[in-house]
Design a protein around this motif. Structure first.
Motif, mmCIF file in Angstrom:
data_model
loop_
_atom_site.group_PDB
_atom_site.id
_atom_site.type_symbol
_atom_site.label_atom_id
_atom_site.label_comp_id
_atom_site.label_asym_id
_atom_site.label_seq_id
_atom_site.Cartn_x
_atom_site.Cartn_y
_atom_site.Cartn_z
ATOM 1 N N ASP A 1 21.301 49.423 -124.409
ATOM 2 C CA ASP A 1 20.549 49.298 -123.226
ATOM 3 C C ASP A 1 20.538 50.764 -122.538
ATOM 4 O OD1 ASP A 1 18.927 47.425 -121.957
ATOM 5 O OD2 ASP A 1 20.291 48.138 -120.170
ATOM 6 N N LEU A 2 21.847 51.443 -122.561
ATOM 7 C CA LEU A 2 21.666 52.707 -121.787
ATOM 8 C C LEU A 2 20.677 53.684 -122.429
ATOM 9 C CD1 LEU A 2 24.923 54.727 -120.824
ATOM 10 C CD2 LEU A 2 23.019 55.578 -121.582
ATOM 11 N N ALA A 3 20.693 53.671 -123.806
ATOM 12 C CA ALA A 3 19.843 54.570 -124.812
ATOM 13 C C ALA A 3 18.330 54.176 -124.357
ATOM 14 C CB ALA A 3 19.865 54.183 -126.261
ATOM 15 N N LEU A 4 18.155 52.862 -124.167
ATOM 16 C CA LEU A 4 16.949 52.503 -123.921
ATOM 17 C C LEU A 4 16.524 53.036 -122.579
ATOM 18 C CD1 LEU A 4 14.152 50.795 -124.423
ATOM 19 C CD2 LEU A 4 15.337 48.960 -123.722
ATOM 20 N N ALA A 5 17.346 52.594 -121.825
ATOM 21 C CA ALA A 5 16.969 53.011 -120.260
ATOM 22 C C ALA A 5 16.400 54.481 -120.026
ATOM 23 C CB ALA A 5 18.291 52.886 -119.410
ATOM 24 N N VAL A 6 17.407 55.486 -120.913
ATOM 25 C CA VAL A 6 17.025 56.955 -120.895
ATOM 26 C C VAL A 6 15.481 56.964 -121.494
ATOM 27 C CG1 VAL A 6 17.679 59.005 -121.915
ATOM 28 C CG2 VAL A 6 19.573 57.712 -120.943
ATOM 29 N N SER A 7 15.201 56.465 -122.551
ATOM 30 C CA SER A 7 14.082 56.614 -123.153
ATOM 31 C C SER A 7 13.078 56.141 -122.283
ATOM 32 C CB SER A 7 13.932 56.049 -124.607
ATOM 33 O OG SER A 7 14.191 54.591 -124.466
ATOM 34 N N ARG A 8 13.039 55.018 -121.598
ATOM 35 C CA ARG A 8 12.085 54.430 -120.697
ATOM 36 C C ARG A 8 11.879 55.432 -119.663
ATOM 37 N NH1 ARG A 8 12.686 48.111 -119.813
ATOM 38 N NH2 ARG A 8 10.476 48.132 -119.395
ATOM 39 N N LEU A 9 12.930 55.917 -119.047
ATOM 40 C CA LEU A 9 12.748 56.765 -117.860
ATOM 41 C C LEU A 9 12.002 58.084 -118.276
ATOM 42 C CD1 LEU A 9 16.130 56.418 -116.113
ATOM 43 C CD2 LEU A 9 14.032 55.583 -115.354
ATOM 44 N N GLU A 10 12.435 58.632 -119.470
ATOM 45 C CA GLU A 10 11.665 59.870 -119.885
ATOM 46 C C GLU A 10 10.061 59.646 -120.360
ATOM 47 O OE1 GLU A 10 15.413 62.057 -122.340
ATOM 48 O OE2 GLU A 10 13.906 60.804 -123.360
ATOM 49 N N ALA A 11 9.900 58.344 -120.715
ATOM 50 C CA ALA A 11 8.458 58.088 -121.008
ATOM 51 C C ALA A 11 7.666 58.026 -119.848
ATOM 52 C CB ALA A 11 8.405 56.708 -121.702
ATOM 53 N N PHE A 12 8.140 58.016 -118.768
ATOM 54 C CA PHE A 12 7.297 57.941 -117.465
ATOM 55 C C PHE A 12 6.240 59.255 -117.270
ATOM 56 C CE2 PHE A 12 9.871 54.273 -116.160
ATOM 57 C CZ PHE A 12 8.744 53.369 -115.518
ATOM 58 N N ALA A 13 6.706 60.115 -117.928
ATOM 59 C CA ALA A 13 6.002 61.385 -117.936
ATOM 60 C C ALA A 13 4.687 61.498 -118.584
ATOM 61 C CB ALA A 13 6.881 62.551 -118.428
ATOM 62 N N ASP A 14 4.420 60.399 -119.622
ATOM 63 C CA ASP A 14 3.422 60.172 -120.244
ATOM 64 C C ASP A 14 2.366 59.297 -119.615
ATOM 65 O OD1 ASP A 14 4.554 61.976 -122.230
ATOM 66 O OD2 ASP A 14 5.555 60.247 -123.297
ATOM 67 N N VAL A 15 2.621 58.673 -118.457
ATOM 68 C CA VAL A 15 1.552 57.540 -117.833
ATOM 69 C C VAL A 15 1.146 58.037 -116.436
ATOM 70 C CG1 VAL A 15 2.779 55.899 -119.285
ATOM 71 C CG2 VAL A 15 3.518 56.114 -116.676
ATOM 72 N N THR A 16 1.505 59.417 -116.055
ATOM 73 C CA THR A 16 1.107 59.600 -114.701
ATOM 74 C C THR A 16 -0.623 59.511 -114.546
ATOM 75 O OG1 THR A 16 1.160 61.936 -115.376
ATOM 76 C CG2 THR A 16 3.116 61.027 -114.189
ATOM 77 N N SER A 17 -1.145 60.016 -115.986
ATOM 78 C CA SER A 17 -2.392 60.106 -115.617
ATOM 79 C C SER A 17 -3.144 58.724 -115.548
ATOM 80 C CB SER A 17 -3.170 60.473 -117.313
ATOM 81 O OG SER A 17 -2.824 59.918 -118.086
#
Length: 408
Positions: free
Chosen positions: A46-62
């Motif tokens: 879950d820690l690894a998933l949390a990191v990947s989810r937080l990083e993915a927010f850069a791809d949805v700002t548009s």
């Protein structure tokens, strides 16, 4: 500042949360092991998933271009959440530009402090009685939206309040997810996926498949292979790094026992891979329930109709693909569905009754690839209540939180 600059600044805040989590990963893991009743393996994942989810927010700002925040968002987070759920939900609200209030159950007070340090100013954690928090938040004029996780039986009672106050209500509810094995050639792959997806965190995930429909030509081999695989799982104390299946809350263990007794009384065959035993985990009473396979299940049985939320695989033989689809649809819940067998029309039909449909993959493998994939169920597995154009509407189906927490 322009909306684009505002979004960039908010993304910087989310990036800072991610960096704090990475810098403190070992410390956070040990804190979770000492404060929560979940296995170390689950916490690490879950820690690894949390990191990947937080990083993915850069791809949805548009996606947020031209959209405005709702204002103030309250989050009633679930007690079985570790990191990925609360951090991603808070980040979604923050990225949309809201002021965010968050609450976890009081038994998670010490863990709340850990989360609060990680999120910083992105959210304010509040201490409020659980039974009254949802109604309290919905009645506050300054709260524009509430997101809650939990049981549909109590969530449905808040419709009158939502209608009266105009507070947007986003609800994520339980699941009784079907897993369909439609192609005999995929038995080996399907059995491995079934065990991984259903036994993760001892089945304590809303999207864990709980009812399995297997065509006759694949049934015997599937049951045999699933039994072999669950026998290989390590069960034990959560702090042990080798533990794959940890203990459950006593109420969940009792529910499983009741469902199994009902299944046996109606002709099912139950295989338990070990003896259950009581445990005390970080001051909480728990019960270790080794993985269980139920063969010969059918829809007369509670185990195929009611949420289990534990390490149980209940398998029903079906005579045809249409029968499997009919049974999969025959539930008040519709969170997600899994199908092994790429047959025309299957995914589309399941999608009408379930929020997400995974074809020849599991919810675990899907979220590893797409950490910010939409989620949300149909029927009693989740909904959105809100006023639109002077009409009160109820929506269900897959959705993105950062869009639900903003408006066009």
């Amino acid at each position: 500042m322009s909306p684009t600059v505002d979004t960039a600044c908010r993304l910087d805040v989310i990036s800072a949360i991610c960096q704090r989590l990475l810098a403190r990963a070992a410390e956070v893991e040990e804190a979770a092991v000492s404060l929560l009743p979940f296995p170390r393996q689950v916490i690490r994942a879950d820690l690894a998933l949390a990191v990947s989810r937080l990083e993915a927010f850069a791809d949805v700002t548009s996606w947020l271009v031209g959209r405005q925040p709702l204002g103030r968002v309250a989050l009633a987070l679930p007690g079985n959440a570790i990191l990925s759920n609360p951090l991603a939900t808070i980040a979604a609200s923050h990225l949309a530009g809201n002021t965010t209030l968050a609450r976890l159950p009081r038994k998670r007070r010490a863990w709340t402090e850990v989360l609060s340090e990680l999120v910083g100013d992105a959210a304010e954690f509040i201490d409020h009685d659980g039974a009254g928090f949802v109604a309290h938040a919905m009645r506050q004029p300054e709260i524009d939206a509430l997101m809650a996780f939990g049981d549909d039986t109590w969530a449905a009672d808040y419709e009158a309040i939502a209608r009266g106050t105009g507070t947007k209500f986003v609800f994520e509810g339980p699941g009784k997810d079907p897993f369909l094995v439609l192609c005999p050639a995929l038995v080996e792959q399907a059995a491995a996926a079934a065990v991984e997806a259903s036994m993760f965190n001892a089945g304590q995930a809303c999207t864990s498949p709980e009812r399995f429909y297997v065509v006759s030509a694949a049934y015997d081999e599937f049951v045999e292979r699933v039994i072999d695989l669950v026998r290989e799982l390590n069960c034990g104390a959560p702090e042990d790094a080798e533990t794959q299946v940890g203990p459950l809350a006593p109420a969940v263990a009792q529910r499983i026992d009741d469902q199994l007794k009902d299944a046996v009384a109606q002709g099912a065959v139950v295989l338990s891979t070990g003896l259950r035993r009581p445990m005390n985990v970080n001051g909480e009473d728990r019960v270790l329930v080794p993985p269980i396979v139920v063969a010969g299940a059918d829809h007369r049985m509670k185990i195929m109709r009611e949420e289990t939320f534990g390490p149980v695989i209940a398998i029903q033989r079906v005579g045809s693909i249409p029968e499997a689809l009919e049974l999969a649809e025959s539930s008040p819940y519709g969170l997600s569905a899994t199908a092994f067998g790429r047959l025309a029309g299957v995914a589309e039909r399941l999608g009408r009754s379930h929020g997400q449909v995974f074809v020849e993959e599991t919810w675990l493998s899907h979220r590893r690839k797409l950490p910010l994939a939409p989620y949300g169920g149909r029927r009693r597995s989740g909904w959105v209540w809100e006023w639109q154009d002077e009409q009160f509407v109820r929506r269900d189906g897959p959705r993105h939180n950062f869009l639900e927490f903003s408006r066009s």
